[in-house]
Design a protein around this motif. Structure first.
Motif, PDB file in Angstrom:
ATOM      1  N   ASP A 103      41.725 -36.406 -56.695  1.00 20.44           N
ATOM      2  CA  ASP A 103      41.084 -35.114 -56.910  1.00 20.44           C
ATOM      3  C   ASP A 103      40.249 -35.219 -58.180  1.00 20.44           C
ATOM      4  O   ASP A 103      40.775 -35.154 -59.288  1.00 20.44           O
ATOM      5  CB  ASP A 103      42.156 -34.029 -57.038  1.00 20.44           C
ATOM      6  N   ILE A 145      46.683 -38.805 -56.249  1.00 16.35           N
ATOM      7  CA  ILE A 145      47.734 -38.286 -55.369  1.00 16.35           C
ATOM      8  C   ILE A 145      48.390 -39.468 -54.658  1.00 16.35           C
ATOM      9  O   ILE A 145      47.717 -40.265 -54.000  1.00 16.35           O
ATOM     10  CB  ILE A 145      47.157 -37.299 -54.348  1.00 16.35           C
ATOM     11  N   ALA A 179      43.114 -36.161 -60.869  1.00 12.92           N
ATOM     12  CA  ALA A 179      44.488 -36.405 -60.429  1.00 12.92           C
ATOM     13  C   ALA A 179      44.533 -37.401 -59.281  1.00 12.92           C
ATOM     14  O   ALA A 179      43.810 -37.247 -58.289  1.00 12.92           O
ATOM     15  CB  ALA A 179      45.149 -35.103 -60.006  1.00 12.92           C
TER      16      ALA A 179
END
Length: 220
Positions: free
Chosen positions: A8, A15, A13
């Protein structure tokens, strides 16, 4: 190894799948073994960005002076305020002994608790990264030390866990004088953020921080 599911960019971020194991906080009663594991992982993380940098306590002293003023004015309420102020005053001579001594900077985790170290697939994984700036790497080591002290009853058990943590970390990245200064400053940070009527968790963290303050020698 946990699989990467996506990235993201807006939140910076990564994941990934759950590694499937338990956190070191869950395994905290492992004592010295858990402490050594945590120290080893943290050393490998810091090594990615570790660089030499002379120790500069000025920012810490300015922060402590602001806290001291806030406590004395009543703007900040915390347990045993006069004792807190006395401990803040004790930072000044420690800073003089540490100023300019060899130390390091690195990108740090800034929430390096045992809960953010998770086992899985025969490895140990760090999670919940939200920081990309350099800081005192010993801040992360202190946070782990505090967590271990909260989980470990009695002075002997705490001392054993902290010795194992430092052995697992295996890096002398600052002089004893700088380490002691930072240790006391970080412990005062915990105290400063404890309300007058703390929760059970806050009280346990304060007890551990005050125990570390009373040692008078570096354990990080």
């Amino acid at each position: 190894m946990p699989a990467v599911l996506g990235f993201d960019a807006a939140r910076n971020a990564l994941i990934m799948t759950d590694p499937g194991g338990e956190s070191l906080r869950t395994l905290g009663e492992g004592g010295a073994a858990v402490a050594a594991q945590a120290g080893g992982w943290l050393a490998a993380f810091h090594d990615l960005s570790l660089r030499a940098h002379p120790f500069r306590p000025a920012g810490h002293l300015a922060w402590a002076a602001r806290l001291k003023d806030a406590v004395r004015s009543g703007a900040r309420l915390l347990p045993a305020p006069e004792d807190f102020v006395a401990q803040v005053d004790a930072l000044t001579p420690l800073a003089g002994a540490a100023r300019g001594s060899p130390a390091c900077r690195a990108v740090t985790h800034r929430d390096m608790t045992l809960a953010n170290l998770v086992t899985g697939g025969g490895a140990l994984w760090g999670i919940d990264f939200e920081n990309a700036r350099e800081d005192e790497p010993l801040r992360d080591l202190f946070t782990l030390a505090l967590d271990l002290c909260v989980l470990t009853p009695g002075a002997t058990g705490r001392e054993t866990a902290l010795t194992a943590l430092r052995q697992g970390y295996g890096r002398e990245i600052a002089t004893p004088q700088a380490r002691l200064f930072l240790q006391q400053a970080f412990a005062l940070g915990v105290w400063a953020n404890t309300p007058v009527m703390p929760s059970r968790r806050q009280a346990a963290r304060l007890d551990a921080a005050q125990w570390i303050l009373g040692l008078g020698e570096p354990v990080i």
